[in-house]
Design an enzyme around this catalytic site. Sequence first.
Site, PDB file in Angstrom:
ATOM      1  N   GLU A  61      52.698   4.347 -54.818  1.00 32.09           N
ATOM      2  CA  GLU A  61      54.129   4.242 -55.362  1.00 32.09           C
ATOM      3  C   GLU A  61      54.549   3.028 -55.525  1.00 32.09           C
ATOM      4  O   GLU A  61      54.876   2.414 -56.539  1.00 32.09           O
ATOM      5  CB  GLU A  61      55.042   5.202 -54.752  1.00 32.09           C
ATOM      6  CG  GLU A  61      54.470   6.746 -54.858  1.00 32.09           C
ATOM      7  CD  GLU A  61      53.914   7.120 -53.459  1.00 32.09           C
ATOM      8  OE1 GLU A  61      54.134   8.281 -53.240  1.00 32.09           O
ATOM      9  OE2 GLU A  61      53.114   6.232 -52.871  1.00 32.09           O
ATOM     10  N   CYS A  67      56.142   9.849 -49.566  1.00 28.88           N
ATOM     11  CA  CYS A  67      56.663   9.467 -48.174  1.00 28.88           C
ATOM     12  C   CYS A  67      58.356   9.222 -48.206  1.00 28.88           C
ATOM     13  O   CYS A  67      58.675   8.670 -49.203  1.00 28.88           O
ATOM     14  CB  CYS A  67      55.944   8.752 -47.285  1.00 28.88           C
ATOM     15  SG  CYS A  67      55.965   6.815 -47.899  1.00 28.88           S
ATOM     16  N   CYS A  80      58.209   5.811 -49.947  1.00 25.32           N
ATOM     17  CA  CYS A  80      58.149   5.691 -51.250  1.00 25.32           C
ATOM     18  C   CYS A  80      59.480   6.594 -52.026  1.00 25.32           C
ATOM     19  O   CYS A  80      59.892   5.853 -53.191  1.00 25.32           O
ATOM     20  CB  CYS A  80      56.715   6.149 -51.585  1.00 25.32           C
ATOM     21  SG  CYS A  80      55.588   5.165 -51.017  1.00 25.32           S
TER      22      CYS A  80
END
Length: 155
Positions: free
Chosen positions: A58, A86, A89
């Site tokens: 990302e 996560c 990101c």
Amino acid sequence: MRAREEDERWMGLALDEARRAYDEGEVPIGAVVVDDGRVVGRGHNQVETLCDPTAHAEIIAIGAACRSLELPRLTEAIIYVTMEPCAMCAGAIVETRFRRLVYGCTDPKAGYAGSVGNVVDDPGLNHRVPVTSGVSAQACSDLLSSFFDALRARR
């Protein structure tokens, strides 16, 4: 083209990026950023290759898209990711102010777009990002499973 078909089309490109990560020995997660019907950024995990814990798919795709469009925010763009982002990101996705996040499979251990937490829909933040989950989920999950099965077999 219907929205779900369109999402699956772009997720196919994110899966291509994930396969590149797999071939490079990286955790196979891929991302593409789409703006006005075209890919403006793409990325795959490169944590090991770059010795950089922030080199997630990302982050790489967002940086490429921002440079491509010469914009610090992508308010009309959509990011497609093969696995739920996560916390890092998800935060970057909020800061980029995407119009939408689309992801494939969930990450029950580290996902922050609804699983462990929900950074992209946190009412305390200045922007929220609508989420579509489960797009091509089985293909995304199978690629990750294959990678980790092969990794365990080598050990």
